[in-house]
Motif scaffolding. Sequence first.
Motif, PDB file in Angstrom:
ATOM      1  N   LEU A   1      -1.050  -5.701   5.219  1.00  0.00           N
ATOM      2  CA  LEU A   1       0.218  -6.179   4.722  1.00  0.00           C
ATOM      3  C   LEU A   1       0.179  -6.682   3.157  1.00  0.00           C
ATOM      4  N   LEU A   2       0.890  -5.978   2.299  1.00  0.00           N
ATOM      5  CA  LEU A   2       0.868  -6.129   0.840  1.00  0.00           C
ATOM      6  C   LEU A   2       2.171  -6.633   0.399  1.00  0.00           C
ATOM      7  N   PRO A   3       2.357  -8.145   0.553  1.00  0.00           N
ATOM      8  CA  PRO A   3       3.620  -8.731   0.189  1.00  0.00           C
ATOM      9  C   PRO A   3       3.873  -9.468  -1.094  1.00  0.00           C
ATOM     10  N   VAL A   4       4.974  -9.515  -1.718  1.00  0.00           N
ATOM     11  CA  VAL A   4       5.426 -10.781  -2.629  1.00  0.00           C
ATOM     12  C   VAL A   4       6.509 -11.718  -1.889  1.00  0.00           C
ATOM     13  N   TRP A   5       6.108 -12.937  -2.237  1.00  0.00           N
ATOM     14  CA  TRP A   5       7.241 -13.863  -1.705  1.00  0.00           C
ATOM     15  C   TRP A   5       7.618 -14.652  -2.939  1.00  0.00           C
ATOM     16  N   VAL A   6       8.782 -15.143  -3.065  1.00  0.00           N
ATOM     17  CA  VAL A   6       9.517 -15.942  -4.180  1.00  0.00           C
ATOM     18  C   VAL A   6      10.172 -17.052  -3.431  1.00  0.00           C
ATOM     19  N   GLN A   7      10.170 -18.109  -4.048  1.00  0.00           N
ATOM     20  CA  GLN A   7      11.126 -19.362  -3.685  1.00  0.00           C
ATOM     21  C   GLN A   7      11.898 -20.127  -4.633  1.00  0.00           C
ATOM     22  N   LYS A   8      12.970 -20.516  -4.430  1.00  0.00           N
ATOM     23  CA  LYS A   8      13.766 -21.593  -5.292  1.00  0.00           C
ATOM     24  C   LYS A   8      14.295 -22.675  -4.562  1.00  0.00           C
TER      25      LYS A   8
ATOM     26  N   GLY B   1      11.386 -12.104   0.119  1.00  0.00           N
ATOM     27  CA  GLY B   1      10.571 -10.880  -0.364  1.00  0.00           C
ATOM     28  C   GLY B   1      10.307  -9.829   0.390  1.00  0.00           C
ATOM     29  N   GLY B   2       8.983  -9.467   0.083  1.00  0.00           N
ATOM     30  CA  GLY B   2       8.652  -8.359   1.015  1.00  0.00           C
ATOM     31  C   GLY B   2       7.529  -7.475   0.754  1.00  0.00           C
ATOM     32  N   GLY B   3       7.102  -6.329   1.354  1.00  0.00           N
ATOM     33  CA  GLY B   3       6.137  -5.747   1.317  1.00  0.00           C
ATOM     34  C   GLY B   3       5.940  -4.667   2.096  1.00  0.00           C
ATOM     35  N   CYS B   4       4.783  -3.800   2.264  1.00  0.00           N
ATOM     36  CA  CYS B   4       4.342  -2.569   2.917  1.00  0.00           C
ATOM     37  C   CYS B   4       3.334  -2.936   3.926  1.00  0.00           C
ATOM     38  N   VAL B   5       3.136  -2.278   4.759  1.00  0.00           N
ATOM     39  CA  VAL B   5       1.727  -2.397   5.828  1.00  0.00           C
ATOM     40  C   VAL B   5       1.442  -0.914   5.734  1.00  0.00           C
ATOM     41  N   ILE B   6       0.025  -1.106   5.370  1.00  0.00           N
ATOM     42  CA  ILE B   6      -0.745   0.221   5.361  1.00  0.00           C
ATOM     43  C   ILE B   6      -1.566   0.425   6.484  1.00  0.00           C
ATOM     44  N   SER B   7      -1.368   1.312   7.354  1.00  0.00           N
ATOM     45  CA  SER B   7      -2.255   1.510   8.570  1.00  0.00           C
ATOM     46  C   SER B   7      -3.403   2.546   8.562  1.00  0.00           C
ATOM     47  N   GLY B   8      -4.067   2.627   9.489  1.00  0.00           N
ATOM     48  CA  GLY B   8      -5.479   3.504   9.448  1.00  0.00           C
ATOM     49  C   GLY B   8      -4.866   4.648   9.816  1.00  0.00           C
ATOM     50  N   HIS B   9      -3.538   4.904  10.313  1.00  0.00           N
ATOM     51  CA  HIS B   9      -2.823   6.262  10.288  1.00  0.00           C
ATOM     52  C   HIS B   9      -1.536   6.043   9.464  1.00  0.00           C
TER      53      HIS B   9
END
Length: 250
Positions: free
Chosen positions: A141-148, A159-167
């Motif tokens: 999982l490669l995310p970026v998170w932000v807070q105020k 924030g958010g990101g994407c999950v990169i799987s073996g498939h």
Amino acid sequence: MRGRFSILRRWNIIVVTMLALTHSAFAGPPYVSDDPEPTDYKHFEIYTFSNGTATRGDIGGAAGVDFNYGAAPDLQLTATLPAGFDRPGLGRTSFGLSNIELAAKYRFLRQDSFGLDVSIFPRVFLPSGSANIGNNTASLLLPVWVQKDWSGGWSAFGGGGCVISGHASQNFCLTGGVVTYQLLPKLQLGAELFHQTADGNGTPASTSVGFGARYDLNETYHLLGYIRQGIENTNETDQFSWYASILFTF
């Protein structure tokens, strides 16, 4: 760490998933969305947790321990050790070791100089140790998170990101946001909106709304709770979800 429950259902993790209720603004868990604030330098945050998600014809979840350590200023190291279960409507309930998580959160922008806290929080999910629990391939999982944070007890993070799987067919992305309010000196309440795209396991896209709470017994012991319900493809993804935890900070 959907939210920590659609992901938790597919990958048997915790958002993360709350996403971690820690010091200062106390963000992250019990929510699926995480926050950018790392554990304080040379301090620990340890969650003992239970979570789960019910869909039409199935209920699954996990229980375990989430270790967080402030290894350096603005750097947090994380290890999550979950045991999962799955109870289909027809068939026997399965138990076993789920996907162990290893992660590192690094905050590279701070509110006092930039106006926002911003962090990256990559997570590695190891293959499950059980045939019917978790996922049998590694993923990232490669995310970026932000807070105020604002005066008066209000805070927002996401924030958010994407999950990169073996498939490659199982790759998916997620995004979410949380608003919290310090209602009482020891009680914080929050609401979350979370979305996950479809993955290759036949699970459609999902959107959910959740509500969480944190109560500080003292400086060391904290109680966390969260409930959530899907508002998109509900029967297939999230009829209801829960998260409960005791957090130890020292």
